[in-house]
Design a protein around this motif. Structure first.
Motif, PDB file in Angstrom:
ATOM      1  N   VAL A  38       0.860  -1.195   0.000  1.00 39.65           N
ATOM      2  CA  VAL A  38       0.000   0.000   0.000  1.00 39.65           C
ATOM      3  C   VAL A  38       0.893   1.241   0.000  1.00 39.65           C
ATOM      4  CG1 VAL A  38      -1.793   1.262   1.223  1.00 39.65           C
ATOM      5  CG2 VAL A  38      -1.804  -1.237   1.252  1.00 39.65           C
ATOM      6  N   ARG A  39       0.685   2.106  -1.004  1.00 41.22           N
ATOM      7  CA  ARG A  39       1.489   3.330  -1.136  1.00 41.22           C
ATOM      8  C   ARG A  39       0.548   4.508  -1.316  1.00 41.22           C
ATOM      9  NH1 ARG A  39       5.385   0.830  -5.910  1.00 41.22           N
ATOM     10  NH2 ARG A  39       5.962  -1.080  -4.793  1.00 41.22           N
ATOM     11  N   ARG A  40       0.544   5.406  -0.336  1.00 42.12           N
ATOM     12  CA  ARG A  40      -0.357   6.550  -0.391  1.00 42.12           C
ATOM     13  C   ARG A  40       0.392   7.816   0.025  1.00 42.12           C
ATOM     14  NH1 ARG A  40      -5.855   4.145   2.581  1.00 42.12           N
ATOM     15  NH2 ARG A  40      -6.118   2.319   1.194  1.00 42.12           N
ATOM     16  N   ALA A  41      -0.076   8.946  -0.552  1.00 40.59           N
ATOM     17  CA  ALA A  41       0.508  10.239  -0.212  1.00 40.59           C
ATOM     18  C   ALA A  41      -0.608  11.218   0.090  1.00 40.59           C
ATOM     19  CB  ALA A  41       1.371  10.765  -1.365  1.00 40.59           C
ATOM     20  N   TYR A  42      -0.449  11.932   1.230  1.00 42.61           N
ATOM     21  CA  TYR A  42      -1.459  12.893   1.690  1.00 42.61           C
ATOM     22  C   TYR A  42      -0.832  14.286   1.709  1.00 42.61           C
ATOM     23  CZ  TYR A  42      -3.489   8.532   3.417  1.00 42.61           C
ATOM     24  OH  TYR A  42      -3.980   7.243   3.521  1.00 42.61           O
ATOM     25  N   GLY A  43      -1.601  15.269   1.216  1.00 42.33           N
ATOM     26  CA  GLY A  43      -1.058  16.620   1.261  1.00 42.33           C
ATOM     27  C   GLY A  43      -1.888  17.620   0.504  1.00 42.33           C
ATOM     28  N   SER A  44      -1.390  18.833   0.464  1.00 39.37           N
ATOM     29  CA  SER A  44      -2.057  19.898  -0.277  1.00 39.37           C
ATOM     30  C   SER A  44      -1.835  19.690  -1.767  1.00 39.37           C
ATOM     31  CB  SER A  44      -1.496  21.254   0.146  1.00 39.37           C
ATOM     32  OG  SER A  44      -0.120  21.358  -0.216  1.00 39.37           O
ATOM     33  N   ALA A  45      -2.642  20.391  -2.560  1.00 40.45           N
ATOM     34  CA  ALA A  45      -2.524  20.248  -4.018  1.00 40.45           C
ATOM     35  C   ALA A  45      -1.134  20.664  -4.489  1.00 40.45           C
ATOM     36  CB  ALA A  45      -3.605  21.089  -4.695  1.00 40.45           C
ATOM     37  N   GLU A  46      -0.606  21.704  -3.881  1.00 38.24           N
ATOM     38  CA  GLU A  46       0.711  22.211  -4.294  1.00 38.24           C
ATOM     39  C   GLU A  46       1.813  21.185  -4.009  1.00 38.24           C
ATOM     40  OE1 GLU A  46       3.688  26.022  -3.403  1.00 38.24           O
ATOM     41  OE2 GLU A  46       1.729  25.863  -2.435  1.00 38.24           O
ATOM     42  N   GLY A 101       4.167  18.763  -6.528  1.00 39.92           N
ATOM     43  CA  GLY A 101       5.637  18.704  -6.501  1.00 39.92           C
ATOM     44  C   GLY A 101       6.155  17.278  -6.492  1.00 39.92           C
ATOM     45  N   LEU A 102       5.307  16.311  -6.058  1.00 42.12           N
ATOM     46  CA  LEU A 102       5.701  14.898  -6.023  1.00 42.12           C
ATOM     47  C   LEU A 102       5.135  14.120  -7.211  1.00 42.12           C
ATOM     48  CD1 LEU A 102       5.221  14.053  -2.225  1.00 42.12           C
ATOM     49  CD2 LEU A 102       7.348  14.561  -3.426  1.00 42.12           C
ATOM     50  N   ALA A 103       4.739  14.838  -8.254  1.00 43.83           N
ATOM     51  CA  ALA A 103       4.074  14.198  -9.401  1.00 43.83           C
ATOM     52  C   ALA A 103       4.926  13.090 -10.008  1.00 43.83           C
ATOM     53  CB  ALA A 103       3.760  15.245 -10.466  1.00 43.83           C
ATOM     54  N   GLU A 104       6.237  13.302 -10.089  1.00 46.82           N
ATOM     55  CA  GLU A 104       7.101  12.304 -10.732  1.00 46.82           C
ATOM     56  C   GLU A 104       7.186  11.009  -9.928  1.00 46.82           C
ATOM     57  OE1 GLU A 104      11.733  11.929 -12.348  1.00 46.82           O
ATOM     58  OE2 GLU A 104      10.861  13.889 -11.866  1.00 46.82           O
ATOM     59  N   PRO A 105       7.526  11.044  -8.627  1.00 41.45           N
ATOM     60  CA  PRO A 105       7.554   9.775  -7.880  1.00 41.45           C
ATOM     61  C   PRO A 105       6.165   9.151  -7.722  1.00 41.45           C
ATOM     62  CG  PRO A 105       7.963  11.630  -6.411  1.00 41.45           C
ATOM     63  CD  PRO A 105       8.026  12.162  -7.804  1.00 41.45           C
ATOM     64  N   LEU A 106       5.111   9.971  -7.662  1.00 41.77           N
ATOM     65  CA  LEU A 106       3.766   9.410  -7.574  1.00 41.77           C
ATOM     66  C   LEU A 106       3.471   8.556  -8.798  1.00 41.77           C
ATOM     67  CD1 LEU A 106       1.640  12.412  -6.183  1.00 41.77           C
ATOM     68  CD2 LEU A 106       2.560  10.465  -4.922  1.00 41.77           C
ATOM     69  N   ARG A 107       3.924   9.059  -9.962  1.00 39.38           N
ATOM     70  CA  ARG A 107       3.698   8.317 -11.217  1.00 39.38           C
ATOM     71  C   ARG A 107       4.620   7.105 -11.297  1.00 39.38           C
ATOM     72  NH1 ARG A 107       5.337  12.004 -14.346  1.00 39.38           N
ATOM     73  NH2 ARG A 107       7.442  11.133 -14.636  1.00 39.38           N
ATOM     74  N   ASP A 108       5.912   7.301 -10.969  1.00 37.60           N
ATOM     75  CA  ASP A 108       6.888   6.226 -11.140  1.00 37.60           C
ATOM     76  C   ASP A 108       6.627   5.045 -10.199  1.00 37.60           C
ATOM     77  OD1 ASP A 108       8.069   7.834 -13.017  1.00 37.60           O
ATOM     78  OD2 ASP A 108       9.705   8.518 -11.707  1.00 37.60           O
ATOM     79  N   TRP A 109       6.186   5.346  -8.970  1.00 41.11           N
ATOM     80  CA  TRP A 109       6.000   4.294  -7.976  1.00 41.11           C
ATOM     81  C   TRP A 109       4.527   3.912  -7.783  1.00 41.11           C
ATOM     82  CZ3 TRP A 109      10.269   1.849  -6.429  1.00 41.11           C
ATOM     83  CH2 TRP A 109      11.499   2.532  -6.467  1.00 41.11           C
ATOM     84  N   ILE A 159       1.945   5.628  -6.622  1.00 38.28           N
ATOM     85  CA  ILE A 159       1.494   6.047  -5.294  1.00 38.28           C
ATOM     86  C   ILE A 159       0.156   6.763  -5.452  1.00 38.28           C
ATOM     87  CG2 ILE A 159       2.054   7.443  -3.262  1.00 38.28           C
ATOM     88  CD1 ILE A 159       5.014   7.175  -4.042  1.00 38.28           C
ATOM     89  N   ARG A 160      -0.824   6.378  -4.642  1.00 32.77           N
ATOM     90  CA  ARG A 160      -2.144   7.017  -4.713  1.00 32.77           C
ATOM     91  C   ARG A 160      -2.104   8.344  -3.960  1.00 32.77           C
ATOM     92  NH1 ARG A 160      -6.772   3.179  -2.678  1.00 32.77           N
ATOM     93  NH2 ARG A 160      -7.949   5.051  -3.239  1.00 32.77           N
TER      94      ARG A 160
END
Length: 242
Positions: A33-41, A45-53, A55-56
């Motif tokens: 399970v890989r998830r990331a929580y945060g503001s839109a900004e 900024g984590l768009a690349e690792p979110l796509r590569d790994w 991560i929801r």
């Protein structure tokens, strides 16, 4: 099952996320399970690792108070109550706010790890976890070394100048006045003749009176009388015509 929940408002660097996932999978195993929580900004900024790994992303509700921590904690407890429960749950944040969550998860027999950039790790939260994985330490130290100016050799301090000691003056020597060269000795009295005296006093031939001082001078000049000789009166000399 291994779960990795990322607080994107705290673990906000793509390099940190990449390093964290690589380390977790190398030491604990595959992350289910890989998830990331945060503001839109921050999530952008984590768009690349979110796509590569894969991560929801979970966008927090925009309120005056940051709700990221609360959203992550709710999902962590929900996952802990599922069957089977996670074997290891990793929280990607060094905030001390998560300590109560960590305690409850450990009480349920779940191994809880923390991933944090070393400067963002809260000291009071360190002992609550089963382990802490620091990220960004190597990269941070390399950047700091690159920014640090090259060490320069310190110039050797100049040797203290030697104190000048005043030269000793030679004792003053008294100047001795040069003594006048001694004059030739006067003619002995027994060798002085009448003619020699008349030659010194030509006026005596004419019977003129001559002052004794003049006579003494004339005798001295002719060296017929020594300087220490004393002339006695009469004060005038006259030529004896006889």
């Amino acid at each position: 099952m291994i779960v990795f929940l990322i607080d994107a408002d705290n673990l906000s660097s793509p390099a940190w996320v990449n390093e964290a996932i690589t380390t977790i999978e190398a030491t604990e195993g595959p992350i289910a399970v890989r998830r990331a929580y945060g503001s839109a900004e921050n999530l952008k900024g984590l768009a690349e690792p979110l796509r590569d790994w894969a991560i929801r992303p979970f966008l927090n509700v925009y309120l005056t108070k940051n709700t990221t921590d609360m959203a992550l904690a709710v999902d962590a407890m929900e996952l802990a109550c599922e069957m089977p429960a996670p074997q290891t749950l990793v929280i990607g944040s060094g905030d001390a706010d998560f300590v109560p969550l960590v305690v409850r998860l450990r009480e349920r027999g779940i191994k809880v790890l923390c991933v944090s950039e070393y400067r963002k790790m809260a000291p009071e939260a360190f002992k609550a976890y089963d382990g802490v994985i620091y990220v960004g330490r190597t990269a941070g130290s390399e950047k700091a070394a690159a920014k640090a100016p090259p060490a320069t050799k310190k110039a050797a301090a100049p040797a203290p100048a030697a104190k000048k000691t005043p030269a000793k003056k030679a004792p003053a020597t008294k100047k001795v006045a040069a003594k006048p060269a001694p004059t030739a000795n006067a003619t002995p009295a027994e060798q002085v003749t009448k003619d020699m005296i008349l030659e010194a006093f030509p006026k005596l031939r004419t019977g003129e009176w001559l002052p004794i001082s003049d006579a003494a001078k004339a005798l001295h000049d002719k060296k017929l009388l020594s300087k220490s000789a004393v002339c006695v009166r009469p004060t005038h000399l006259a030529h004896d015509r006889s």
